[in-house]
Design an enzyme around this catalytic site. Structure first.
Site, PDB file in Angstrom:
ATOM      1  N   ASP A 271      -0.031   4.521   1.646  1.00  0.00           N
ATOM      2  CA  ASP A 271      -1.446   4.225   1.821  1.00  0.00           C
ATOM      3  C   ASP A 271      -1.929   5.156   2.932  1.00  0.00           C
ATOM      4  O   ASP A 271      -1.137   5.768   3.644  1.00  0.00           O
ATOM      5  CB  ASP A 271      -1.659   2.745   2.176  1.00  0.00           C
TER       6      ASP A 271
HETATM    7  C1  GLC Z   1      -7.420   2.506   1.778  1.00  0.00           C
HETATM    8  C2  GLC Z   1      -6.856   1.462   0.855  1.00  0.00           C
HETATM    9  C3  GLC Z   1      -6.262   2.031  -0.407  1.00  0.00           C
HETATM   10  C4  GLC Z   1      -7.010   3.299  -0.779  1.00  0.00           C
HETATM   11  C5  GLC Z   1      -6.708   4.313   0.296  1.00  0.00           C
HETATM   12  C6  GLC Z   1      -7.497   5.621   0.082  1.00  0.00           C
HETATM   13  O1  GLC Z   1      -7.226   2.137   3.098  1.00  0.00           O
HETATM   14  O2  GLC Z   1      -5.922   0.530   1.402  1.00  0.00           O
HETATM   15  O3  GLC Z   1      -6.363   1.026  -1.430  1.00  0.00           O
HETATM   16  O4  GLC Z   1      -6.569   3.768  -2.042  1.00  0.00           O
HETATM   17  O5  GLC Z   1      -6.961   3.835   1.606  1.00  0.00           O
HETATM   18  O6  GLC Z   1      -8.856   5.371   0.253  1.00  0.00           O
END
Ligand code: GLC
Length: 732
Positions: A271
């Site tokens: 993430d």
């Molecule tokens: C965010 C989310 C994730 C997302 C990523 C990119 O914090 O937790 O679901 O795909 O970052 O935006």
């Protein structure tokens, strides 16, 4: 013939011959990895052999907010990722979260995933995934960061709207459909957030503790289905820790369970800013680091620090090659290096698909005396009330926000559908930022409007501002905010024909008014076609067929995290949250503890009725590898076409270990004309009767008697039958 002309003819004939032979020449010179006719693994190995150490490292980390670096001399383009499980997110960055300001980054916005799960129709999920894949292709995206499948452990989770509810089996079926759709368009799907990311409070640091049965029976199955049945190409590691180690660099989750036990051959993406340590990232299964908050991309844990570690002999090259293979495998499997169909954006078919999924997912919770559908020919005036009636919702919610080509709010849809035949007034009734005086005035006006109309339609619920249905923060309560309970009570007192439509992504309490209104609809966040879908349901153009993917409790204290009355259970104490309720999540809790919910898991009414008859249970034939199944006759006994979700739950009669009162193990959505009967056949998952035995690290289907419960919801069981397993079986 003039000699020059003759020479020209000869020359053009010669050039034509050369051009015709060129592809063959190209084929002979074409490197194996560029040849789409070659097997994926052969292409992966060939390409891997051509990469320098620096180029290998460069594939393992971001070079902007949502991309990885190109390798031009090998024809490897920048890889583009994009959010939005329910649409292709607008372009942001390149090095921050700010919208890029592009004018060509609109997309089709579907319902959020809770509303897709409420369709109980994997085909709807697949259709949605297919559109999103087509739009990702058109927008130049190679990896879509969805679906999110984290189980709804608490209704307070701010991201409940982005996930598929409380049941592992339902979540898995919907996830598989979605992934198949996206990946059918040569775009990689990325199931998230692996694993145990079930709250937003302290999401970057909270450590999650739970026993092994709970992990394997509740929080992993949807991911396992995504990997083993959906063949998902990417898995996103979560922010939280699991048993003390960050999920995006967790040996147990990533190496042992995901890659070794489940056989996952795709790649693990962190993430954004979920990576924390080079050694853990290298050795614990991370394959692509994204979003780390470093001054330079080369400072990423899998960038220069990893390069130096390889060069110093601290890290084994073989591990590097495995990570690179996984990145290349995803790239080659999705034909990033080959000619791909261009995709499409916001076509009529896409808009129709978005509306259909929205219509199929809305849940008719209550409908006394056929208050719905509304008969346009018999209504002269409607008072539409509630800020959510004209609030646009799709461009909010943080990472899943979508810049849609358009969004039709409920009020617009109702006006359009009434097409001038009905006098429609609008009164906000509440505002999420109203002060005390304004709030009182808004409510008085709404009540006055309702008292003068034939029908009052209140469109309330939640929204995506922080503290409600939004990433980054959990809800503080399950109550309807902004004085809606009082508003509904007063409007209902002023007009007995008051219909409540909830626009929300998680369960809400209905304090003091549910018995005062004849009809309630849970519309979820229906996406850009919201108003049309809601109007079609209210006026009977469609017959609602959605079913709840999550329990609606009467009060928060009836829920597992509410009943625990302990910070340790939620949202955590001293940095750790312990899932002390174990397996008893959602209806597993309510039914085992015998707590009456407001509306049960699987509940959803129709404008027609269905009868169930002739249940037949067929035991599994392991010799022929045929799973157990049920057959029953379903009849549409009402006045109009409709679809029913036949649900199958299992109840072990005398288990040797603690088992929930019932567990969903099969379902099928069946459309029937009035009077029509169909025999519904539902095969059960081979593991349908099993529990996870940590001592054996295996699934055990214990011999003994089981009651199969077949019905229209988890608490509306219409038929049941016995099934006996004559021997205990164990499966690793
Ligand atoms: C965010 C989310 C994730 C997302 C990523 C990119 O914090 O937790 O679901 O795909 O970052 O935006």
């Amino acid at each position: 013939m003039h000699s020059l002309h003759k020479k020209t003819l000869v020359l053009s004939a010669l050039l034509t011959a050369i051009a015709a032979s060129a592809p063959l020449a190209l084929a002979e010179d074409m490197p194996l990895y560029r040849d789409p006719k070659q097997p994926v693994e052969a292409r992966v190995e060939d390409l891997l052999s051509r990469l320098s150490l620096q180029e290998k490292i460069g594939l393992l980390h971001a070079d902007s907010k949502f991309t990885t670096a190109a390798i031009p001399h090998l024809g490897i383009p920048r890889r583009w990722m994009s959010d939005g499980p329910h649409g292709v997110r607008e372009d942001v960055g390149p090095d921050d979260w700010l919208p890029s300001g592009h004018t060509d980054d609109f997309s089709t916005c579907f319902p959020t995933l809770i509303g897709v799960a409420a369709t109980w129709n994997p085909e709807d999920a697949k259709a949605m995934g297919t559109v999103i894949g087509q739009e990702a292709r058109k927008r130049g995206k190679d990896i879509m960061l969805g679906p999110g499948v984290n189980i709804q452990r608490t209704p307070l989770n701010g991201r409940s709207f982005e996930y598929m509810g409380e049941d592992p089996w339902l979540s898995g079926r919907i996830a598989v459909g979605y992934i198949e759709g996206v990946q059918s368009q040569n775009v990689a799907s990325c199931v998230k957030h692996f694993a145990a990311n079930n709250q937003e409070t302290d999401r970057n640091s909270i450590n999650v503790e739970m026993d092994d049965r709970t992990l394997h029976e509740i929080y992993l199955p949807a991911f396992k289905a995504a990997v083993q049945e959906g063949h998902v190409l990417c898995v996103m590691g979560a922010y939280n820790k699991f048993r003390g180690v960050h999920a995006s660099e967790n040996d147990l989750l990533l190496n042992k369970i995901l890659k070794q036990d489940w056989g996952f051959t795709g790649m693990v993406i962190s993430d954004w800013n979920a990576a924390h340590n080079t050694k853990e990232c290298v050795e614990n299964g991370l394959d692509l680091e994204m979003g780390t908050e470093k001054k330079a991309y080369n400072d990423y844990y899998l960038a220069d620090p990893y390069l130096e570690g390889i060069q110093s002999g601290k890290f084994a090259p073989a591990l590097l090659d495995d990570k690179v293979r996984r990145n290349l495998r995803v790239m080659i499997t999705t034909h990033v290096l080959d000619q791909r169909p261009p995709g499409s954006l916001n076509t009529i078919e896409h808009q129709d698909a978005a509306r259909k999924v929205a219509e199929d997912g809305m849940v008719l919770l209550k409908n006394d005396n056929a208050a719905l559908p509304l008969d346009i020919s018999k209504i002269k005036s409607i008072a539409v009330i509630g800020e959510n009636a004209n609030r646009k919702q799709v461009h909010a919610g943080e990472s899943s926000a979508i810049k849609a080509f358009y969004e039709i709010p409920p009020l617009d849809g109702i006006i359009a559908r009434a097409s001038g035949k009905i006098d429609i007034t609008f009164s906000p009734g509440y505002r999420d930022k109203a002060g005390k005086t304004e709030a009182a005035d808004l409510m008085d006006r709404a009540v006055a409007a309702a008292s003068k109309a034939d029908v009052a339609i209140i469109v309330g619920g939640l929204n995506h501002i922080e503290g409600f249905d939004s990433e980054g923060e959990d809800r503080k309560s399950i109550d309807l905010p902004f004085g809606q309970d009082e508003l509904i009570r007063r409007v209902a007192a002023a007009n007995p024909r008051t219909i409540v439509v909830l626009v929300s992504g998680s369960p809400v309490a209905m304090s003091g008014w549910l018995d005062k209104v004849p009809a309630v609809v849970e519309a979820w966040y229906p996406g850009m076609e919201s108003g049309n879908a809601i109007a079609h349901l209210l006026f009977g153009d469609i017959n609602p067929s959605g079913k709840l993917p999550c329990t609606f409790p009467k009060k928060y204290d009836d829920t597992p995290t509410g009943a625990a009355h302990s910070a340790e259970s939620y949202p955590g104490k001293n940095g750790t949250v312990t899932y002390s309720e174990g397996l008893l999540v959602g209806y597993r809790w309510f039914d085992t503890k015998n707590i009456e919910p407001l509306f049960p898991f699987g509940h959803g009414l129709s404008y027609t009725t269905f009868t169930y008859n002739n249940l037949k249970v067929t035991p599994a034939d392991s010799g022929k590898n045929i799973p157990a199944s049920i057959d029953c006759d379903l009849t549409n006994s009402g006045p109009r076409q409709g679809a029913e979700v036949v649900q199958v739950y299992i109840h072990p009669d005398h288990p040797s270990v603690m088992r929930p009162e019932k567990e969903l193990k099969g379902f099928s959505k069946i459309a029937l004309l009035p009077g029509e009967t169909k025999t519904v056949h539902i095969p059960l998952d081979p593991n349908a009767f099993s529990f996870y035995d940590p001592a054996q690290s295996a699934w055990v289907a214990e011999k003994g008697n089981y009651t199969l419960l077949v019905g229209s919801s988890s608490r509306d069981i219409r038929l049941h039958a016995d099934l006996t397993l004559n021997k205990t079986t164990t499966e690793k």
